[in-house]
Design a protein around this motif. Sequence first.
Motif, PDB file in Angstrom:
ATOM      1  N   GLY A   1      12.874   4.374  -9.380  1.00 54.88           N
ATOM      2  CA  GLY A   1      12.580   4.414  -7.942  1.00 54.88           C
ATOM      3  C   GLY A   1      11.804   3.186  -7.512  1.00 54.88           C
ATOM      4  N   TYR A   2      11.412   3.157  -6.249  1.00 56.91           N
ATOM      5  CA  TYR A   2      10.765   1.986  -5.659  1.00 56.91           C
ATOM      6  C   TYR A   2       9.370   1.757  -6.230  1.00 56.91           C
ATOM      7  CZ  TYR A   2       8.353  -0.867  -2.165  1.00 56.91           C
ATOM      8  OH  TYR A   2       7.597  -1.834  -1.555  1.00 56.91           O
ATOM      9  N   TYR A   3       8.508   2.750  -6.175  1.00 60.86           N
ATOM     10  CA  TYR A   3       7.118   2.605  -6.642  1.00 60.86           C
ATOM     11  C   TYR A   3       6.830   3.769  -7.568  1.00 60.86           C
ATOM     12  CZ  TYR A   3       2.466   0.487  -6.075  1.00 60.86           C
ATOM     13  OH  TYR A   3       1.281  -0.197  -6.269  1.00 60.86           O
ATOM     14  N   VAL A   4       7.024   3.536  -8.849  1.00 58.69           N
ATOM     15  CA  VAL A   4       6.947   4.599  -9.851  1.00 58.69           C
ATOM     16  C   VAL A   4       5.751   4.347 -10.756  1.00 58.69           C
ATOM     17  CG1 VAL A   4       8.131   5.690 -11.798  1.00 58.69           C
ATOM     18  CG2 VAL A   4       9.414   5.041  -9.753  1.00 58.69           C
ATOM     19  N   TYR A   5       4.927   5.374 -10.920  1.00 59.67           N
ATOM     20  CA  TYR A   5       3.698   5.262 -11.697  1.00 59.67           C
ATOM     21  C   TYR A   5       3.874   5.860 -13.092  1.00 59.67           C
ATOM     22  CZ  TYR A   5       1.577   4.958  -6.977  1.00 59.67           C
ATOM     23  OH  TYR A   5       1.247   4.623  -5.695  1.00 59.67           O
ATOM     24  N   PRO A   6       3.490   5.121 -14.157  1.00 57.29           N
ATOM     25  CA  PRO A   6       3.434   5.740 -15.478  1.00 57.29           C
ATOM     26  C   PRO A   6       2.324   6.792 -15.540  1.00 57.29           C
ATOM     27  CG  PRO A   6       3.496   3.348 -15.628  1.00 57.29           C
ATOM     28  CD  PRO A   6       3.226   3.685 -14.191  1.00 57.29           C
ATOM     29  N   LEU A   7       2.536   7.802 -16.354  1.00 56.43           N
ATOM     30  CA  LEU A   7       1.554   8.861 -16.559  1.00 56.43           C
ATOM     31  C   LEU A   7       1.010   8.759 -17.977  1.00 56.43           C
ATOM     32  CD1 LEU A   7       3.459  11.839 -14.864  1.00 56.43           C
ATOM     33  CD2 LEU A   7       1.600  10.460 -13.896  1.00 56.43           C
ATOM     34  N   LEU A   8      -0.288   8.542 -18.099  1.00 57.84           N
ATOM     35  CA  LEU A   8      -0.956   8.401 -19.393  1.00 57.84           C
ATOM     36  C   LEU A   8      -1.791   9.643 -19.662  1.00 57.84           C
ATOM     37  CD1 LEU A   8      -1.892   6.575 -21.831  1.00 57.84           C
ATOM     38  CD2 LEU A   8      -3.766   5.822 -20.323  1.00 57.84           C
TER      39      LEU A   8
ATOM     40  N   PHE B   1       2.011   7.819 -23.249  1.00 59.17           N
ATOM     41  CA  PHE B   1       2.596   7.966 -21.926  1.00 59.17           C
ATOM     42  C   PHE B   1       3.561   9.141 -21.960  1.00 59.17           C
ATOM     43  CE2 PHE B   1       0.938   3.739 -21.902  1.00 59.17           C
ATOM     44  CZ  PHE B   1       0.463   3.578 -20.615  1.00 59.17           C
ATOM     45  N   VAL B   2       3.346  10.074 -21.026  1.00 57.21           N
ATOM     46  CA  VAL B   2       4.074  11.340 -21.073  1.00 57.21           C
ATOM     47  C   VAL B   2       5.120  11.460 -19.976  1.00 57.21           C
ATOM     48  CG1 VAL B   2       2.194  12.552 -22.233  1.00 57.21           C
ATOM     49  CG2 VAL B   2       2.239  12.472 -19.727  1.00 57.21           C
ATOM     50  N   GLY B   3       5.196  10.486 -19.083  1.00 54.49           N
ATOM     51  CA  GLY B   3       6.189  10.561 -18.008  1.00 54.49           C
ATOM     52  C   GLY B   3       5.953   9.491 -16.977  1.00 54.49           C
ATOM     53  N   ARG B   4       6.687   9.613 -15.892  1.00 55.35           N
ATOM     54  CA  ARG B   4       6.524   8.691 -14.762  1.00 55.35           C
ATOM     55  C   ARG B   4       6.809   9.477 -13.489  1.00 55.35           C
ATOM     56  NH1 ARG B   4      10.003   4.335 -17.287  1.00 55.35           N
ATOM     57  NH2 ARG B   4       9.780   5.614 -19.135  1.00 55.35           N
ATOM     58  N   ILE B   5       6.198   9.010 -12.404  1.00 57.82           N
ATOM     59  CA  ILE B   5       6.243   9.789 -11.175  1.00 57.82           C
ATOM     60  C   ILE B   5       6.351   8.854  -9.976  1.00 57.82           C
ATOM     61  CG2 ILE B   5       3.718   9.856 -10.895  1.00 57.82           C
ATOM     62  CD1 ILE B   5       4.027  12.808 -10.036  1.00 57.82           C
ATOM     63  N   GLU B   6       7.181   9.212  -9.020  1.00 58.41           N
ATOM     64  CA  GLU B   6       7.293   8.460  -7.770  1.00 58.41           C
ATOM     65  C   GLU B   6       6.560   9.229  -6.687  1.00 58.41           C
ATOM     66  OE1 GLU B   6      10.712   6.042  -5.369  1.00 58.41           O
ATOM     67  OE2 GLU B   6      11.105   8.169  -5.748  1.00 58.41           O
ATOM     68  N   ILE B   7       5.702   8.523  -5.967  1.00 59.47           N
ATOM     69  CA  ILE B   7       4.868   9.154  -4.942  1.00 59.47           C
ATOM     70  C   ILE B   7       4.981   8.347  -3.651  1.00 59.47           C
ATOM     71  CG2 ILE B   7       2.541   9.899  -4.323  1.00 59.47           C
ATOM     72  CD1 ILE B   7       1.846   9.800  -7.314  1.00 59.47           C
ATOM     73  N   LYS B   8       5.062   9.040  -2.536  1.00 56.76           N
ATOM     74  CA  LYS B   8       5.006   8.404  -1.223  1.00 56.76           C
ATOM     75  C   LYS B   8       3.893   9.054  -0.418  1.00 56.76           C
ATOM     76  CE  LYS B   8       9.905   7.147  -1.190  1.00 56.76           C
ATOM     77  NZ  LYS B   8      11.206   7.240  -0.484  1.00 56.76           N
TER      78      LYS B   8
ATOM     79  N   ARG C   1       0.857  -1.182   0.000  1.00 53.66           N
ATOM     80  CA  ARG C   1       0.000   0.000   0.000  1.00 53.66           C
ATOM     81  C   ARG C   1       0.891   1.229   0.000  1.00 53.66           C
ATOM     82  NH1 ARG C   1      -4.272   1.432   4.694  1.00 53.66           N
ATOM     83  NH2 ARG C   1      -2.397   2.344   5.617  1.00 53.66           N
ATOM     84  N   ASN C   2       1.204   1.706  -1.183  1.00 60.96           N
ATOM     85  CA  ASN C   2       2.048   2.885  -1.318  1.00 60.96           C
ATOM     86  C   ASN C   2       1.227   4.137  -1.048  1.00 60.96           C
ATOM     87  OD1 ASN C   2       4.662   4.030  -2.090  1.00 60.96           O
ATOM     88  ND2 ASN C   2       3.544   4.855  -3.839  1.00 60.96           N
ATOM     89  N   VAL C   3       0.186   4.343  -1.812  1.00 58.58           N
ATOM     90  CA  VAL C   3      -0.837   5.342  -1.516  1.00 58.58           C
ATOM     91  C   VAL C   3      -2.132   4.600  -1.209  1.00 58.58           C
ATOM     92  CG1 VAL C   3      -2.181   7.285  -2.419  1.00 58.58           C
ATOM     93  CG2 VAL C   3       0.256   7.107  -2.955  1.00 58.58           C
ATOM     94  N   THR C   4      -2.510   3.736  -2.150  1.00 62.81           N
ATOM     95  CA  THR C   4      -3.595   2.784  -1.961  1.00 62.81           C
ATOM     96  C   THR C   4      -3.138   1.493  -2.616  1.00 62.81           C
ATOM     97  OG1 THR C   4      -5.979   2.395  -2.285  1.00 62.81           O
ATOM     98  CG2 THR C   4      -4.772   3.422  -4.111  1.00 62.81           C
ATOM     99  N   ARG C   5      -3.731   0.376  -2.254  1.00 64.90           N
ATOM    100  CA  ARG C   5      -3.290  -0.892  -2.838  1.00 64.90           C
ATOM    101  C   ARG C   5      -3.666  -0.961  -4.316  1.00 64.90           C
ATOM    102  NH1 ARG C   5      -4.413  -3.074   2.596  1.00 64.90           N
ATOM    103  NH2 ARG C   5      -2.399  -3.728   3.440  1.00 64.90           N
TER     104      ARG C   5
END
Length: 389
Positions: free
Chosen positions: A317-324, A329-336, A46-50
């Motif tokens: 990074g550890y938990y990186v989300y693609p951005l659509l 796909f325009v980028g990727r972002i790591e969020i905690k 569960r990084n932000v949500t599962r």
Amino acid sequence: MPMAVKNRDARRLWLWSHGLAHTPTGPVDTIGMIRQLGFVQIDTIRNVTRAHHHILWTRNQNYREANLWPLLRNRALFEHFTHDASLIPVEVLPMWDMRFRRLGAHVARNEWYRSGLAKAQIRQIRERIAAEGPLSTHAFDSKIDGPREMWARPPHKKALDQMWYAGELATSHRENFTKFYDLGTRVFPPHLRNAALSETDQISALCSQAMGRLCMATAGEVQRFWQAATLPEVRTWVAQQRDLVTIDVEGADGTTTQALAPADIEMRLAQAPAPTSRLRIINPFDPAIRDRARLSRLFGFDYRNEMFVPKAKRIWGYYVYPLLEGDRFVGRIEIKADRAAGWMRVTGFWGEPRVKWGPARLEKLNGELGRFARLAGIGHVEWGCPRPC
């Protein structure tokens, strides 16, 4: 001559078939979304949500975490293993007997899953569940023998999972994501579990459902959808079909790949709408991007999940989300995030080459971050790295 499908049309069809074409609003139909996808993978992290919640929220942002688990309790879904632990619509049960039997036999032969418990001890675990009702692994107290490695499990947990893979036990429900095991005969509706389809009929039904959802796929991609049949079995099914056509799918780099498609592929292409321009944060386990080779081929987006990569060897990074955004796909972002403290922080951002991040696109991203935070009950979003510009 095979029908030629241009890359932009292939992307449009792919996103539509995976529920990512329309603006993600409106009434929430959780079971309808899962039926469209075929299943939803569940994950412990569960990084932000599962992951399972994020995947469904991405398709309708009115979805909330409380919407999912009642469907398991009410037997609209059952939990088992596709490529990973997944929630599957209960109507798939008649074609899942083969999966229970084969996976159960595979696990029984697997050295790692050998519990070290005698048959009488395993029988006692089953008898306790039969007498007491659904029990979690916490109801048993056998200990890990040896070093406590990352994937180590106590003997009773391995015994429970052996019976679970074989369908002898089933997931009754989950509480705070903890699995409760019950007898399969008490969880699976008997008219579905005991439908007595032949293996050939089960394979045919699963392959047909996979192809219907994928819209365009190789035999290997059909096989990997459920991972219940072998590749030779899927190829045999393909050879017997008269309602499949061969198509040439253009990739992001201009090369073509031959694939199979339903006979109504032209109608599907005509029906598939242009995707919304909404910018979406996509979960690493989302079924639309699970096959990284296909993702690269179709969208020109190279992505890997680095959660289990040593930190020093990670590229992103550890938990990186693609951005659509739209159909690219325009980028990727790591969020905690810290849900208890009420904050979510962007700790890494990487734009794709040749994608400009002006004020309008950044505003879209900030809007999506705010909506994502609200799903997790978080009120404060901050940037802990430089914003794109």
